[in-house]
Write a protein that holds these residues in place. Sequence first.
Motif, short mmCIF file in Angstrom:
data_model
loop_
_atom_site.label_atom_id
_atom_site.label_comp_id
_atom_site.label_asym_id
_atom_site.label_seq_id
_atom_site.Cartn_x
_atom_site.Cartn_y
_atom_site.Cartn_z
N GLU B 87 0.81 -1.22 0.00
CA GLU B 87 0.00 0.00 0.00
C GLU B 87 0.85 1.27 0.00
N GLY B 88 2.00 1.21 0.67
CA GLY B 88 2.85 2.39 0.78
C GLY B 88 3.43 2.89 -0.53
N VAL B 89 3.49 2.04 -1.54
CA VAL B 89 4.05 2.46 -2.83
C VAL B 89 3.02 2.44 -3.96
N ALA B 90 1.75 2.30 -3.61
CA ALA B 90 0.72 2.20 -4.65
C ALA B 90 0.67 3.47 -5.50
N GLU B 91 0.74 4.63 -4.87
CA GLU B 91 0.69 5.89 -5.63
C GLU B 91 1.90 6.00 -6.56
N ALA B 92 3.07 5.67 -6.05
CA ALA B 92 4.29 5.75 -6.87
C ALA B 92 4.21 4.77 -8.03
N MET B 93 3.71 3.56 -7.75
CA MET B 93 3.54 2.56 -8.81
C MET B 93 2.63 3.11 -9.91
N ASN B 94 1.55 3.73 -9.49
CA ASN B 94 0.62 4.28 -10.46
C ASN B 94 1.28 5.36 -11.33
N GLN B 95 2.14 6.17 -10.73
CA GLN B 95 2.86 7.19 -11.51
C GLN B 95 3.71 6.56 -12.60
N THR B 96 4.27 5.39 -12.30
CA THR B 96 5.16 4.76 -13.28
C THR B 96 4.41 4.03 -14.39
N SER B 97 3.08 4.11 -14.37
CA SER B 97 2.32 3.55 -15.49
C SER B 97 2.29 4.54 -16.65
N PRO B 123 18.47 -2.26 -10.95
CA PRO B 123 18.31 -1.94 -9.53
C PRO B 123 16.96 -2.40 -9.00
N ARG B 124 16.89 -2.54 -7.69
CA ARG B 124 15.63 -2.79 -6.99
C ARG B 124 15.07 -1.45 -6.51
N VAL B 125 13.77 -1.46 -6.18
CA VAL B 125 13.13 -0.26 -5.61
C VAL B 125 13.15 -0.40 -4.09
N ALA B 126 13.89 0.48 -3.43
CA ALA B 126 14.06 0.37 -1.98
C ALA B 126 12.73 0.42 -1.24
N GLU B 127 11.79 1.21 -1.75
CA GLU B 127 10.51 1.40 -1.06
C GLU B 127 9.58 0.21 -1.18
N SER B 128 9.90 -0.74 -2.04
CA SER B 128 9.06 -1.93 -2.22
C SER B 128 9.37 -2.95 -1.11
N PRO B 129 8.35 -3.57 -0.53
CA PRO B 129 8.58 -4.46 0.61
C PRO B 129 9.29 -5.78 0.28
N ILE B 130 9.15 -6.26 -0.94
CA ILE B 130 9.79 -7.50 -1.39
C ILE B 130 10.25 -7.29 -2.83
N GLN B 131 11.47 -7.71 -3.12
CA GLN B 131 11.97 -7.62 -4.50
C GLN B 131 12.52 -8.97 -4.92
N MET B 132 12.20 -9.36 -6.14
CA MET B 132 12.66 -10.65 -6.68
C MET B 132 13.55 -10.39 -7.89
N GLU B 133 14.80 -10.81 -7.78
CA GLU B 133 15.75 -10.66 -8.89
C GLU B 133 15.56 -11.82 -9.87
N CYS B 134 15.45 -11.50 -11.14
CA CYS B 134 15.10 -12.53 -12.13
C CYS B 134 16.02 -12.51 -13.34
N ARG B 135 16.18 -13.71 -13.91
CA ARG B 135 16.91 -13.89 -15.17
C ARG B 135 15.92 -14.41 -16.20
N LEU B 136 15.98 -13.87 -17.38
CA LEU B 136 15.06 -14.29 -18.44
C LEU B 136 15.23 -15.77 -18.75
N ASP B 137 14.13 -16.51 -18.75
CA ASP B 137 14.13 -17.89 -19.22
C ASP B 137 13.85 -17.87 -20.73
N ARG B 138 12.69 -17.34 -21.08
CA ARG B 138 12.35 -17.24 -22.51
C ARG B 138 11.21 -16.26 -22.71
#
Lengths: 208, 208
Positions: B87-97, B123-138
Amino acid sequence: MLLDARDLDQRAAYRLMIGSIVPRAIAWVSTLSADGTVNLAPFSFFTGITSSPPSLVFSAIRRSGAHKDTRANVEATGEFVVNVVGEGVAEAMNQTSEELPPDVDELAHAGLTPLSSARVRPPRVAESPIQMECRLDRLVEVGQGPGAATLVIGEILAWHIRDDLYDPERARIRVDRLQAVGRLAGDWYTRTRDQFELTRPNPTYQGR
Amino acid sequence: MLLDARDLDQRAAYRLMIGSIVPRAIAWVSTLSADGTVNLAPFSFFTGITSSPPSLVFSAIRRSGAHKDTRANVEATGEFVVNVVGEGVAEAMNQTSEELPPDVDELAHAGLTPLSSARVRPPRVAESPIQMECRLDRLVEVGQGPGAATLVIGEILAWHIRDDLYDPERARIRVDRLQAVGRLAGDWYTRTRDQFELTRPNPTYQGR
């Protein structure tokens, strides 16, 4: 804190996934086996893809290496129905997460009412507020070992929508009335009544 | 009521999809372009696939036929981070749309704080509560025309979890504290505080 996937076994990683990817829509999928037995099971690794043509995807994870009935049925028949889970059917949906022999009609077993579909052979669940009839587009295999998964990609051929949930003026679904249920981790679910609105800074064409 | 997909244009079908497939988890995806510019954008056609290895998928729909920056960046670099939306980053997320030129750092533009990742370059977003680092599969292409989509399938290499959200005893995420935000139709979102529990009739091994 940092958790590296190389240090996690499959169960630990699964626990983190179902706690991080939330809330999840539930695809309550009805299928027919090659011999005509009805199967009904919930999948919460489920989402949309595109509306050109309308397409969705759910992931069927193997259990101890074996394919689930749903995946086998979709492969055999090329058809399935995604029934939406509202609060009124949450208990029944949960019952159908039980693994039963493939010759048990899981729709009847859960005390639910089958309805004929318009464009596919598997029945819909009458008690579900929205049903989407789908035709298999393709299966995509992901992962290795006994927990490997199949992405089931389907094209939506038709929607059945409970009359009070459709707003004909704006040609949209009344999500404020739907009371859809979302999947969380473990045995936990969320209601969707606590809604809020955020106006997009730069609306795109889609759905607007 | 029955709505046949053959009678719906792409926009009408999209409206039905976002009203039927609810609630949807939000992948707030950070990537780097080939020249190193940070891109950050939300995707709600997003879910998990399997934990063997831990894999997730989101759908990047073309806009007027053009690929989104995220999809181009993932294809060029093979890496991305999925930031969870509380909830704390919902407004910021919306801005990035908002659609911005590809040379704008959308993380900085939204007033957010970049953090280095452990196993990937974006980079990860510090304000996000959980971040998952990913590598492209396909990448898997689905659909036709200007609204065709790309399924971006990634393997999760690492999780960053805010300390108070992790229960070390049970090695799980405290979804009761996460306050994740789910996507609904139009400009609407749902909170996930209104939770309830259903005990599975026949527990499987997964996540238990």
